[in-house]
Design a protein around this motif. Sequence first.
Motif, PDB file in Angstrom:
ATOM      1  N   MET A   1     -26.986-108.515 -50.000  1.00  0.00           N
ATOM      2  CA  MET A   1     -27.123-109.256 -51.329  1.00  0.00           C
ATOM      3  C   MET A   1     -28.656-108.576 -51.116  1.00  0.00           C
ATOM      4  SD  MET A   1     -27.629-112.473 -53.082  1.00  0.00           S
ATOM      5  CE  MET A   1     -28.577-113.483 -53.637  1.00  0.00           C
ATOM      6  N   LEU A   2     -29.265-107.881 -51.741  1.00  0.00           N
ATOM      7  CA  LEU A   2     -30.942-106.967 -51.905  1.00  0.00           C
ATOM      8  C   LEU A   2     -32.051-108.328 -51.508  1.00  0.00           C
ATOM      9  CD1 LEU A   2     -30.897-104.548 -54.871  1.00  0.00           C
ATOM     10  CD2 LEU A   2     -30.125-104.071 -52.120  1.00  0.00           C
ATOM     11  N   SER A   3     -32.740-107.684 -50.437  1.00  0.00           N
ATOM     12  CA  SER A   3     -34.114-108.280 -50.764  1.00  0.00           C
ATOM     13  C   SER A   3     -35.276-108.404 -52.236  1.00  0.00           C
ATOM     14  CB  SER A   3     -34.471-107.904 -49.552  1.00  0.00           C
ATOM     15  OG  SER A   3     -35.641-107.072 -50.041  1.00  0.00           O
ATOM     16  N   ASP A   4     -35.883-109.369 -52.623  1.00  0.00           N
ATOM     17  CA  ASP A   4     -36.430-109.618 -53.629  1.00  0.00           C
ATOM     18  C   ASP A   4     -37.286-108.150 -53.686  1.00  0.00           C
ATOM     19  OD1 ASP A   4     -36.248-111.961 -54.123  1.00  0.00           O
ATOM     20  OD2 ASP A   4     -37.785-112.565 -53.454  1.00  0.00           O
ATOM     21  N   ARG A   5     -37.725-107.122 -52.612  1.00  0.00           N
ATOM     22  CA  ARG A   5     -38.546-106.312 -52.685  1.00  0.00           C
ATOM     23  C   ARG A   5     -37.596-105.312 -53.062  1.00  0.00           C
ATOM     24  NH1 ARG A   5     -42.585-103.286 -51.936  1.00  0.00           N
ATOM     25  NH2 ARG A   5     -42.789-101.289 -50.715  1.00  0.00           N
ATOM     26  N   GLU A   6     -36.878-105.265 -52.238  1.00  0.00           N
ATOM     27  CA  GLU A   6     -35.781-103.839 -52.462  1.00  0.00           C
ATOM     28  C   GLU A   6     -35.216-104.214 -54.140  1.00  0.00           C
ATOM     29  OE1 GLU A   6     -32.782-103.685 -48.434  1.00  0.00           O
ATOM     30  OE2 GLU A   6     -32.577-105.114 -49.736  1.00  0.00           O
ATOM     31  N   ALA A   7     -34.893-104.987 -54.621  1.00  0.00           N
ATOM     32  CA  ALA A   7     -34.638-105.715 -56.282  1.00  0.00           C
ATOM     33  C   ALA A   7     -35.269-105.320 -56.851  1.00  0.00           C
ATOM     34  CB  ALA A   7     -34.189-107.147 -56.052  1.00  0.00           C
ATOM     35  N   GLU A   8     -36.772-105.559 -56.649  1.00  0.00           N
ATOM     36  CA  GLU A   8     -37.939-104.986 -57.426  1.00  0.00           C
ATOM     37  C   GLU A   8     -38.134-103.233 -57.883  1.00  0.00           C
ATOM     38  OE1 GLU A   8     -42.907-105.477 -57.276  1.00  0.00           O
ATOM     39  OE2 GLU A   8     -41.269-106.296 -56.323  1.00  0.00           O
ATOM     40  N   MET A   9     -38.280-102.168 -56.113  1.00  0.00           N
ATOM     41  CA  MET A   9     -37.985-101.311 -56.346  1.00  0.00           C
ATOM     42  C   MET A   9     -36.658-100.828 -57.055  1.00  0.00           C
ATOM     43  SD  MET A   9     -39.532-100.530 -52.078  1.00  0.00           S
ATOM     44  CE  MET A   9     -38.371 -98.865 -52.122  1.00  0.00           C
ATOM     45  N   LEU A  10     -35.159-101.257 -56.686  1.00  0.00           N
ATOM     46  CA  LEU A  10     -34.333-100.828 -57.994  1.00  0.00           C
ATOM     47  C   LEU A  10     -35.082-100.677 -59.719  1.00  0.00           C
ATOM     48  CD1 LEU A  10     -30.682 -99.407 -57.959  1.00  0.00           C
ATOM     49  CD2 LEU A  10     -30.895-102.656 -58.400  1.00  0.00           C
ATOM     50  N   ILE A  11     -35.296-101.994 -60.156  1.00  0.00           N
ATOM     51  CA  ILE A  11     -35.654-101.945 -61.081  1.00  0.00           C
ATOM     52  C   ILE A  11     -36.934-101.419 -61.557  1.00  0.00           C
ATOM     53  CG2 ILE A  11     -36.388-103.818 -62.579  1.00  0.00           C
ATOM     54  CD1 ILE A  11     -34.460-105.836 -61.333  1.00  0.00           C
ATOM     55  N   ASN A  12     -37.555-101.538 -60.358  1.00  0.00           N
ATOM     56  CA  ASN A  12     -39.083-100.474 -61.565  1.00  0.00           C
ATOM     57  C   ASN A  12     -38.272 -98.496 -61.031  1.00  0.00           C
ATOM     58  OD1 ASN A  12     -40.846-102.694 -61.602  1.00  0.00           O
ATOM     59  ND2 ASN A  12     -41.806-101.907 -59.028  1.00  0.00           N
ATOM     60  N   SER A  13     -37.389 -98.119 -60.845  1.00  0.00           N
ATOM     61  CA  SER A  13     -37.205 -96.556 -61.049  1.00  0.00           C
ATOM     62  C   SER A  13     -36.391 -96.859 -62.156  1.00  0.00           C
ATOM     63  CB  SER A  13     -36.407 -96.222 -59.610  1.00  0.00           C
ATOM     64  OG  SER A  13     -36.992 -96.449 -58.575  1.00  0.00           O
ATOM     65  N   LEU A  14     -35.521 -97.753 -61.768  1.00  0.00           N
ATOM     66  CA  LEU A  14     -34.317 -98.047 -63.575  1.00  0.00           C
ATOM     67  C   LEU A  14     -35.732 -98.222 -64.842  1.00  0.00           C
ATOM     68  CD1 LEU A  14     -31.855-100.333 -62.167  1.00  0.00           C
ATOM     69  CD2 LEU A  14     -31.502 -97.546 -62.510  1.00  0.00           C
ATOM     70  N   ARG A  15     -36.823 -98.684 -65.244  1.00  0.00           N
ATOM     71  CA  ARG A  15     -37.407 -99.059 -65.711  1.00  0.00           C
ATOM     72  C   ARG A  15     -38.281 -97.736 -65.762  1.00  0.00           C
ATOM     73  NH1 ARG A  15     -39.928-105.199 -64.348  1.00  0.00           N
ATOM     74  NH2 ARG A  15     -38.627-106.140 -65.918  1.00  0.00           N
ATOM     75  N   MET A  16     -38.673 -96.739 -65.167  1.00  0.00           N
ATOM     76  CA  MET A  16     -38.932 -95.169 -64.819  1.00  0.00           C
ATOM     77  C   MET A  16     -37.790 -94.160 -65.350  1.00  0.00           C
ATOM     78  SD  MET A  16     -42.382 -95.666 -61.723  1.00  0.00           S
ATOM     79  CE  MET A  16     -41.228 -95.570 -60.693  1.00  0.00           C
ATOM     80  N   ASP A  17     -36.592 -94.591 -65.865  1.00  0.00           N
ATOM     81  CA  ASP A  17     -36.066 -93.285 -66.272  1.00  0.00           C
ATOM     82  C   ASP A  17     -35.583 -92.180 -64.869  1.00  0.00           C
ATOM     83  OD1 ASP A  17     -35.262 -94.208 -68.511  1.00  0.00           O
ATOM     84  OD2 ASP A  17     -36.541 -93.432 -69.530  1.00  0.00           O
ATOM     85  N   ARG A  18     -35.208 -93.209 -63.420  1.00  0.00           N
ATOM     86  CA  ARG A  18     -35.022 -92.567 -62.325  1.00  0.00           C
ATOM     87  C   ARG A  18     -33.944 -93.005 -61.269  1.00  0.00           C
ATOM     88  NH1 ARG A  18     -36.789 -87.614 -62.457  1.00  0.00           N
ATOM     89  NH2 ARG A  18     -38.762 -86.976 -63.604  1.00  0.00           N
ATOM     90  N   CYS A  19     -33.759 -92.105 -61.219  1.00  0.00           N
ATOM     91  CA  CYS A  19     -32.465 -92.805 -60.057  1.00  0.00           C
ATOM     92  C   CYS A  19     -32.817 -93.768 -59.303  1.00  0.00           C
ATOM     93  CB  CYS A  19     -31.379 -91.747 -59.428  1.00  0.00           C
ATOM     94  SG  CYS A  19     -30.688 -92.180 -58.667  1.00  0.00           S
ATOM     95  N   PRO A  20     -32.958 -94.910 -58.416  1.00  0.00           N
ATOM     96  CA  PRO A  20     -33.361 -95.610 -57.591  1.00  0.00           C
ATOM     97  C   PRO A  20     -32.675 -94.690 -55.915  1.00  0.00           C
ATOM     98  CG  PRO A  20     -31.866 -96.997 -58.554  1.00  0.00           C
ATOM     99  CD  PRO A  20     -31.552 -95.315 -59.204  1.00  0.00           C
ATOM    100  N   ASP A  21     -31.393 -94.071 -56.063  1.00  0.00           N
ATOM    101  CA  ASP A  21     -30.933 -93.670 -54.899  1.00  0.00           C
ATOM    102  C   ASP A  21     -31.518 -92.206 -54.688  1.00  0.00           C
ATOM    103  OD1 ASP A  21     -29.478 -95.439 -55.144  1.00  0.00           O
ATOM    104  OD2 ASP A  21     -27.750 -94.447 -55.846  1.00  0.00           O
ATOM    105  N   CYS A  22     -31.570 -91.082 -55.113  1.00  0.00           N
ATOM    106  CA  CYS A  22     -32.559 -89.637 -55.602  1.00  0.00           C
ATOM    107  C   CYS A  22     -33.398 -89.527 -56.448  1.00  0.00           C
ATOM    108  CB  CYS A  22     -31.347 -88.657 -55.821  1.00  0.00           C
ATOM    109  SG  CYS A  22     -30.661 -89.052 -57.528  1.00  0.00           S
ATOM    110  N   GLN A  23     -34.260 -90.405 -57.264  1.00  0.00           N
ATOM    111  CA  GLN A  23     -35.245 -90.063 -58.004  1.00  0.00           C
ATOM    112  C   GLN A  23     -34.592 -89.235 -59.232  1.00  0.00           C
ATOM    113  OE1 GLN A  23     -37.835 -92.154 -57.797  1.00  0.00           O
ATOM    114  NE2 GLN A  23     -36.730 -93.138 -56.185  1.00  0.00           N
TER     115      GLN A  23
END
Length: 62
Positions: A1-23
């Motif tokens: 399970m992701l921490s709140d911070r990890e989940a926020e970073m994941l969602i923010n990357s996706l909102r910017m059309d960037r892969c959270p794994d490799c950008q």
Amino acid sequence: MLSDREAEMLINSLRMDRCPDCQHHLQSGARGGAAQILTCTHCGASFSVAPPRYITFVRRLK
């Protein structure tokens, strides 16, 4: 399970059309109901997101 911070970073990357794994850029895929598939053009990571523009739910597919 992701921490709140990890989940926020994941969602923010996706909102910017960037892969959270490799950008790298995400490509829009199939859409059904409230969800849409986003796939990284570089590493192939896939995510199901809902709703497509203001993402509040994410599920990693691969």
